[in-house]
Design a protein around this motif. Structure first.
Motif, PDB file in Angstrom:
ATOM      1  N   ARG A 299      46.931  35.560  33.861  1.00 49.37           N
ATOM      2  CA  ARG A 299      46.394  34.339  34.472  1.00 49.37           C
ATOM      3  C   ARG A 299      47.309  33.770  35.547  1.00 49.37           C
ATOM      4  NH1 ARG A 299      45.616  31.320  28.846  1.00 49.37           N
ATOM      5  NH2 ARG A 299      47.562  32.501  28.546  1.00 49.37           N
TER       6      ARG A 299
ATOM      7  N   ASN B 271      43.795  27.388  38.959  1.00 52.48           N
ATOM      8  CA  ASN B 271      42.620  27.056  38.164  1.00 52.48           C
ATOM      9  C   ASN B 271      43.029  26.670  36.747  1.00 52.48           C
ATOM     10  OD1 ASN B 271      43.169  29.573  36.876  1.00 52.48           O
ATOM     11  ND2 ASN B 271      41.943  30.626  38.431  1.00 52.48           N
TER      12      ASN B 271
ATOM     13  N   ARG C 161      40.958  34.189  49.304  1.00 54.17           N
ATOM     14  CA  ARG C 161      39.560  34.213  48.855  1.00 54.17           C
ATOM     15  C   ARG C 161      38.874  35.516  49.273  1.00 54.17           C
ATOM     16  NH1 ARG C 161      39.855  28.820  50.486  1.00 54.17           N
ATOM     17  NH2 ARG C 161      38.635  29.173  52.376  1.00 54.17           N
TER      18      ARG C 161
ATOM     19  N   ALA D 202      39.894  38.156  46.962  1.00 56.14           N
ATOM     20  CA  ALA D 202      39.164  38.002  45.700  1.00 56.14           C
ATOM     21  C   ALA D 202      37.745  38.550  45.835  1.00 56.14           C
ATOM     22  CB  ALA D 202      39.127  36.533  45.298  1.00 56.14           C
ATOM     23  N   ALA D 203      37.118  38.311  46.995  1.00 57.40           N
ATOM     24  CA  ALA D 203      35.780  38.842  47.240  1.00 57.40           C
ATOM     25  C   ALA D 203      35.801  40.367  47.228  1.00 57.40           C
ATOM     26  CB  ALA D 203      35.245  38.340  48.578  1.00 57.40           C
TER      27      ALA D 203
ATOM     28  N   SER E 111      37.710  42.127  45.509  1.00 57.06           N
ATOM     29  CA  SER E 111      37.874  42.550  44.112  1.00 57.06           C
ATOM     30  C   SER E 111      36.627  42.302  43.281  1.00 57.06           C
ATOM     31  CB  SER E 111      39.069  41.814  43.492  1.00 57.06           C
ATOM     32  OG  SER E 111      40.258  42.107  44.193  1.00 57.06           O
TER      33      SER E 111
ATOM     34  N   ASP F 265      34.910  39.209  42.988  1.00 52.51           N
ATOM     35  CA  ASP F 265      34.751  37.868  42.423  1.00 52.51           C
ATOM     36  C   ASP F 265      33.432  37.275  42.918  1.00 52.51           C
ATOM     37  OD1 ASP F 265      34.843  35.201  41.657  1.00 52.51           O
ATOM     38  OD2 ASP F 265      36.986  34.998  42.063  1.00 52.51           O
ATOM     39  N   PRO F 266      32.475  37.025  42.039  1.00 53.23           N
ATOM     40  CA  PRO F 266      31.158  36.538  42.470  1.00 53.23           C
ATOM     41  C   PRO F 266      31.167  35.086  42.916  1.00 53.23           C
ATOM     42  CG  PRO F 266      31.281  36.612  40.076  1.00 53.23           C
ATOM     43  CD  PRO F 266      32.546  37.230  40.582  1.00 53.23           C
ATOM     44  N   LYS F 267      32.244  34.358  42.596  1.00 56.63           N
ATOM     45  CA  LYS F 267      32.313  32.938  42.950  1.00 56.63           C
ATOM     46  C   LYS F 267      32.715  32.717  44.400  1.00 56.63           C
ATOM     47  CE  LYS F 267      35.165  32.336  39.551  1.00 56.63           C
ATOM     48  NZ  LYS F 267      36.131  31.727  38.598  1.00 56.63           N
ATOM     49  N   VAL F 268      33.231  33.740  45.048  1.00 58.69           N
ATOM     50  CA  VAL F 268      33.715  33.598  46.423  1.00 58.69           C
ATOM     51  C   VAL F 268      32.584  33.813  47.420  1.00 58.69           C
ATOM     52  CG1 VAL F 268      35.281  34.522  48.173  1.00 58.69           C
ATOM     53  CG2 VAL F 268      36.023  34.352  45.788  1.00 58.69           C
TER      54      VAL F 268
END
Length: 314
Positions: A35, A54, A208, A211-212, A214, A216-219
């Motif tokens: 984390r 986070n 970000r 992360a996309a 990788s 990450d659906p939130k980005v």
């Protein structure tokens, strides 16, 4: 705040730390904590790593018994989340070169004066955070400068970060009373220059996009790409940038062009990225990172170049 005896808190990590197999003889303990990015324990009371971003990251810090977060990045830690998890925040922005003994003492005092275990953080925790942790250990006498430099190398701080290595190598032991006597008023957020703010924004947009990549659906990749282009455009119009050399502006233009390609690739991703879209985004990010690294090595990480242009470019 009442001072805390650093002899209880700042010790070699091999004096009482719990190690995973194979780490017993390491100078620095790498923490198995997914984390937190690049979380490492330099001393019993000093952990460093990436910026906690986070709830999960702050929960990890609480489990590590962290009570003080010291950001040495251009941006502060999330003070609202910190309060919710019972932690204090201190913001002591630190560059990559032209660093002073005083800044090292200020960070050491933040560790010395504030409650329990300190977490020193910056960006992804790969350079400034371990350098600051190493300086703190030298100031309190738990590492020699030579051992602190070896510690940086052991956690793969890029040797191109010449200013950080020079800062650690030049650090020296200081008595606890002298550390506590350093005059500074700690703040949760310090004001930084426009160039530093732009660099922070670029770093966040780039993070970000990684992360996309990788999955990450939130980005929202398209939005992050647009922010990247917008920030580069604003950066090159700043007075501190327009006053720089032609070579600096050429390198900035190369990065700006690479950012445009990244934005185009990111903008094509609407819902779920296809392998082809991810491939283009990855290629674009690699080109951008390479371009930025070329500029950093010459104008951010090099001690002499940075001294010539002051603290404008960090």
């Amino acid at each position: 705040m009442l001072p805390i005896n650093p002899a209880r808190r700042v010790q070699f990590v091999n004096q009482g730390a719990v190690y995973s197999p194979g780490q017993k003889n390491n100078i620095v303990q790498t923490l198995s904590e997914s984390r937190l990015k690049n979380a490492r324990r330099f001393a019993v009371g000093v952990i460093c790593g990436g910026m906690p971003e986070n709830e999960e990251a702050f929960a990890a810090l609480r489990e590590l018994e962290v009570k003080t977060i010291i950001s040495v990045s251009g941006s502060p830690a999330d003070t609202e989340l910190a309060r919710r998890y019972g932690m204090l925040c201190v913001h002591l922005p630190t560059g990559f070169s032209g660093l002073t003994d005083l800044r090292g003492l200020e960070i050491a005092r933040a560790v010395h004066d504030n409650p329990e275990i300190a977490y020193i953080c910056a960006d992804d925790g790969s350079d400034r955070a371990p350098a600051a942790a190493a300086v703190v250990c030298v100031v309190f006498g738990t590492m020699t400068p030579e051992k602190a430099v070896r510690a940086l190398k052991s956690v793969n701080v890029p040797e191109s970060s010449k200013g950080l290595y020079a800062w650690v190598a030049a650090a020296s032991k200081v008595e606890s009373e002298a550390v506590h006597a350093v005059k500074i008023r700690f703040h949760e957020k310090e004001d930084v220059g426009a160039v530093t703010k732009a660099m922070v924004a670029l770093g966040k947009a780039g993070g970000r996009l990684q992360a996309a990549l990788s999955g990450d659906p939130k980005v929202q990749a398209g939005k992050a790409g647009a922010e990247l282009v917008k920030t580069f455009a604003e950066l090159r119009e700043l007075q501190d940038v327009t006053a720089q050399s032609e070579e600096f502006r050429r390198l900035l233009t190369a990065s700006q062009t690479a950012a445009a390609a990244v934005s185009e690739a990111a903008g094509s991703i609407k819902v779920k990225a296809t392998p082809e879209q991810l491939g283009k985004l990855e290629t674009g990010l690699q080109a951008l990172n390479s371009s930025c690294a070329a500029c950093h090595s010459q104008y951010r990480d090099d001690v002499q170049q940075n001294a010539q242009i002051g603290k404008r470019v960090k």
